[in-house]
Motif scaffolding. Sequence first.
Motif, PDB file in Angstrom:
ATOM      1  N   ARG A 276       0.850  -1.118   0.142  1.00 59.74           N
ATOM      2  CA  ARG A 276       0.110  -0.281   0.040  1.00 59.74           C
ATOM      3  C   ARG A 276       0.763   1.165   0.083  1.00 59.74           C
ATOM      4  NH1 ARG A 276      -1.079  -1.862   5.586  1.00 59.74           N
ATOM      5  NH2 ARG A 276       0.230  -0.308   6.923  1.00 59.74           N
ATOM      6  N   ILE A 277       0.250   2.246  -0.521  1.00 56.20           N
ATOM      7  CA  ILE A 277       0.872   3.652  -0.546  1.00 56.20           C
ATOM      8  C   ILE A 277       0.120   4.504   0.040  1.00 56.20           C
ATOM      9  CG2 ILE A 277       1.620   5.513  -2.001  1.00 56.20           C
ATOM     10  CD1 ILE A 277       2.570   3.561  -4.184  1.00 56.20           C
ATOM     11  N   GLU A 278       0.651   5.431   0.885  1.00 57.12           N
ATOM     12  CA  GLU A 278      -0.253   6.393   1.826  1.00 57.12           C
ATOM     13  C   GLU A 278      -0.162   7.633   1.071  1.00 57.12           C
ATOM     14  OE1 GLU A 278      -0.491   8.386   6.169  1.00 57.12           O
ATOM     15  OE2 GLU A 278       1.296   7.287   5.782  1.00 57.12           O
ATOM     16  N   ALA A 279      -1.526   8.232   0.650  1.00 53.42           N
ATOM     17  CA  ALA A 279      -1.356   9.638  -0.168  1.00 53.42           C
ATOM     18  C   ALA A 279      -2.429  10.492   0.636  1.00 53.42           C
ATOM     19  CB  ALA A 279      -1.589   9.157  -1.496  1.00 53.42           C
ATOM     20  N   ARG A 280      -2.215  11.568   0.015  1.00 59.08           N
ATOM     21  CA  ARG A 280      -3.464  12.711   0.275  1.00 59.08           C
ATOM     22  C   ARG A 280      -3.841  13.332  -1.234  1.00 59.08           C
ATOM     23  NH1 ARG A 280      -2.468  11.066   4.498  1.00 59.08           N
ATOM     24  NH2 ARG A 280      -2.380  11.952   6.571  1.00 59.08           N
ATOM     25  N   TYR A 281      -5.092  13.609  -1.273  1.00 65.34           N
ATOM     26  CA  TYR A 281      -5.270  14.469  -2.641  1.00 65.34           C
ATOM     27  C   TYR A 281      -6.397  15.296  -2.478  1.00 65.34           C
ATOM     28  CZ  TYR A 281      -9.698  12.012  -4.042  1.00 65.34           C
ATOM     29  OH  TYR A 281     -10.852  11.388  -4.301  1.00 65.34           O
ATOM     30  N   GLN A 282      -6.430  16.490  -3.303  1.00 63.29           N
ATOM     31  CA  GLN A 282      -7.433  17.209  -3.425  1.00 63.29           C
ATOM     32  C   GLN A 282      -7.771  17.303  -5.006  1.00 63.29           C
ATOM     33  OE1 GLN A 282      -5.810  20.802  -1.165  1.00 63.29           O
ATOM     34  NE2 GLN A 282      -7.567  20.311   0.076  1.00 63.29           N
ATOM     35  N   LYS A 283      -8.998  17.185  -5.272  1.00 60.83           N
ATOM     36  CA  LYS A 283      -9.468  16.954  -6.450  1.00 60.83           C
ATOM     37  C   LYS A 283     -10.188  18.509  -6.780  1.00 60.83           C
ATOM     38  CE  LYS A 283     -13.691  14.818  -5.540  1.00 60.83           C
ATOM     39  NZ  LYS A 283     -14.849  13.671  -5.925  1.00 60.83           N
ATOM     40  N   GLN A 284     -10.124  18.445  -8.237  1.00 57.95           N
ATOM     41  CA  GLN A 284     -11.119  19.833  -8.711  1.00 57.95           C
ATOM     42  C   GLN A 284     -12.255  18.980  -9.483  1.00 57.95           C
ATOM     43  OE1 GLN A 284     -10.181  22.913  -8.424  1.00 57.95           O
ATOM     44  NE2 GLN A 284      -8.251  22.499  -7.655  1.00 57.95           N
ATOM     45  N   LYS A 285     -13.541  19.907  -9.338  1.00 46.60           N
ATOM     46  CA  LYS A 285     -14.661  19.603 -10.029  1.00 46.60           C
ATOM     47  C   LYS A 285     -14.610  19.593 -11.622  1.00 46.60           C
ATOM     48  CE  LYS A 285     -17.218  20.159  -5.768  1.00 46.60           C
ATOM     49  NZ  LYS A 285     -18.248  20.841  -5.275  1.00 46.60           N
TER      50      LYS A 285
ATOM     51  N   PHE B 253       2.177  12.009  -1.648  1.00 47.91           N
ATOM     52  CA  PHE B 253       2.256  10.473  -1.093  1.00 47.91           C
ATOM     53  C   PHE B 253       3.637  10.187  -0.396  1.00 47.91           C
ATOM     54  CE2 PHE B 253       4.395   9.826  -5.063  1.00 47.91           C
ATOM     55  CZ  PHE B 253       5.164   9.048  -4.878  1.00 47.91           C
ATOM     56  N   ASN B 254       3.640   9.359   0.393  1.00 51.56           N
ATOM     57  CA  ASN B 254       4.674   8.649   0.966  1.00 51.56           C
ATOM     58  C   ASN B 254       5.554   7.768   0.265  1.00 51.56           C
ATOM     59  OD1 ASN B 254       5.172  10.562   3.535  1.00 51.56           O
ATOM     60  ND2 ASN B 254       3.543   8.971   4.328  1.00 51.56           N
ATOM     61  N   PHE B 255       6.559   7.805  -0.019  1.00 55.97           N
ATOM     62  CA  PHE B 255       7.558   6.657  -0.681  1.00 55.97           C
ATOM     63  C   PHE B 255       7.216   5.433   0.324  1.00 55.97           C
ATOM     64  CE2 PHE B 255       9.877  10.075  -2.809  1.00 55.97           C
ATOM     65  CZ  PHE B 255       9.438   9.935  -4.144  1.00 55.97           C
TER      66      PHE B 255
ATOM     67  N   GLY C  55       7.679   2.595   2.667  1.00 57.82           N
ATOM     68  CA  GLY C  55       8.536   2.667   4.065  1.00 57.82           C
ATOM     69  C   GLY C  55       8.473   3.787   4.839  1.00 57.82           C
ATOM     70  N   VAL C  56       7.682   4.905   4.470  1.00 56.88           N
ATOM     71  CA  VAL C  56       7.461   6.111   4.901  1.00 56.88           C
ATOM     72  C   VAL C  56       6.135   6.162   5.437  1.00 56.88           C
ATOM     73  CG1 VAL C  56       7.494   8.336   4.909  1.00 56.88           C
ATOM     74  CG2 VAL C  56       9.363   7.229   3.645  1.00 56.88           C
ATOM     75  N   GLY C  57       5.902   6.273   6.706  1.00 61.62           N
ATOM     76  CA  GLY C  57       4.431   6.605   7.100  1.00 61.62           C
ATOM     77  C   GLY C  57       3.819   5.186   7.350  1.00 61.62           C
ATOM     78  N   ARG C  58       2.588   5.147   6.448  1.00 58.86           N
ATOM     79  CA  ARG C  58       1.975   4.181   6.374  1.00 58.86           C
ATOM     80  C   ARG C  58       2.084   3.207   4.974  1.00 58.86           C
ATOM     81  NH1 ARG C  58      -4.233   4.444   7.485  1.00 58.86           N
ATOM     82  NH2 ARG C  58      -3.891   6.617   6.639  1.00 58.86           N
ATOM     83  N   SER C  59       2.862   3.850   4.323  1.00 58.14           N
ATOM     84  CA  SER C  59       3.264   3.038   3.112  1.00 58.14           C
ATOM     85  C   SER C  59       4.090   2.006   3.131  1.00 58.14           C
ATOM     86  CB  SER C  59       4.053   4.092   2.117  1.00 58.14           C
ATOM     87  OG  SER C  59       3.198   4.915   1.611  1.00 58.14           O
ATOM     88  N   GLN C  60       3.762   0.956   2.755  1.00 56.68           N
ATOM     89  CA  GLN C  60       4.705  -0.269   2.676  1.00 56.68           C
ATOM     90  C   GLN C  60       5.905  -0.676   2.185  1.00 56.68           C
ATOM     91  OE1 GLN C  60       1.263  -3.100   1.919  1.00 56.68           O
ATOM     92  NE2 GLN C  60       1.274  -3.754   4.115  1.00 56.68           N
ATOM     93  N   GLY C  61       6.730  -1.370   2.295  1.00 55.42           N
ATOM     94  CA  GLY C  61       8.104  -1.902   1.655  1.00 55.42           C
ATOM     95  C   GLY C  61       9.057  -0.939   2.339  1.00 55.42           C
ATOM     96  N   THR C  62      10.225  -1.135   1.741  1.00 58.99           N
ATOM     97  CA  THR C  62      11.662  -0.561   2.445  1.00 58.99           C
ATOM     98  C   THR C  62      12.394   0.299   1.414  1.00 58.99           C
ATOM     99  OG1 THR C  62      12.732  -2.560   1.888  1.00 58.99           O
ATOM    100  CG2 THR C  62      11.712  -2.349   4.172  1.00 58.99           C
ATOM    101  N   PHE C  63      12.990   1.237   1.976  1.00 55.40           N
ATOM    102  CA  PHE C  63      13.857   2.130   0.835  1.00 55.40           C
ATOM    103  C   PHE C  63      14.489   0.952  -0.121  1.00 55.40           C
ATOM    104  CE2 PHE C  63      17.609   4.574  -0.055  1.00 55.40           C
ATOM    105  CZ  PHE C  63      17.166   5.593  -0.836  1.00 55.40           C
ATOM    106  N   ASP C  64      14.616   1.819  -1.509  1.00 59.48           N
ATOM    107  CA  ASP C  64      15.156   1.081  -2.662  1.00 59.48           C
ATOM    108  C   ASP C  64      15.957   1.693  -3.404  1.00 59.48           C
ATOM    109  OD1 ASP C  64      15.192  -1.630  -3.912  1.00 59.48           O
ATOM    110  OD2 ASP C  64      13.778  -0.685  -5.584  1.00 59.48           O
ATOM    111  N   SER C  65      16.510   2.916  -2.909  1.00 57.07           N
ATOM    112  CA  SER C  65      17.670   3.527  -3.222  1.00 57.07           C
ATOM    113  C   SER C  65      17.172   4.221  -4.615  1.00 57.07           C
ATOM    114  CB  SER C  65      18.730   2.652  -3.708  1.00 57.07           C
ATOM    115  OG  SER C  65      19.308   2.054  -2.503  1.00 57.07           O
ATOM    116  N   GLY C  66      15.955   4.355  -4.737  1.00 56.11           N
ATOM    117  CA  GLY C  66      15.478   5.138  -6.015  1.00 56.11           C
ATOM    118  C   GLY C  66      14.707   4.299  -7.228  1.00 56.11           C
TER     119      GLY C  66
END
Length: 218
Positions: free
Chosen positions: A12-21, A63-65, A67-78
């Motif tokens: 999973r990737i944790e994100a925030r978004y704001q949309k336009q109508k 969003f969080n890459f 391993g950051v916050g609630r995003s799953q996985g670990t740092f992958d050097s890019g």
Amino acid sequence: MPDIILPGPAGRIEARYQKQKTPGAPMALVLHAHPQFGGTMNNPLVYDLFHMFHGMGCTTVRFNFRGVGRSQGTFDSGAGELSDAAAVLDWMNTLYPNPSFVWICGISFGAWIGMQLLMRRPEITGFVSIAPPASMYDFAFLAPCPASGLIVHGTKDLVVPEPDVQKLVDRLHTQKGIKITYDKIEGANHFFDKHEAEVVETVKGYVNERMTNPYDHR
């Protein structure tokens, strides 16, 4: 401001978004700094740019890459982080098809990831690279750079010396068909401490000009 969980290549990737109508509204994706040095989607400059883009009429996502916050996985050097960004852009394109403009905006490590995404995704119309780590990572893949954009850097950056960024800008300036705008923030360090408002105003002015006169930068 919806808090969302997206499917990503590492979970999973944790994100925030704001949309336009408005149908076909422009889109912006904001990428945070290095995950192993405190970079998150909630850093003040990421937060401010996110709201700036939305205020200018863009459907905007941060969003969080992995391993950051609630995003799953670990740092992958890019490599993995680039896949994360691509997955988020895929989600944006599915939910908001045919945007009038697509921005990729990255800070430090996020700028490096953003520029790589730019090379792979032709729908990206313009870029904003803030404190690109030109002394740490190879930007030679920008040959040719497919879109015009803005580079912002601090003159007192001790992490990435400004002359290294100037060399990157000079190299991009030699390429035909694009325009690179380079703004230096006087006295700012790598994190733009006490200079965040200047960065946001610089980006806002550039984004407004680009979206008002898109053909002037081709």
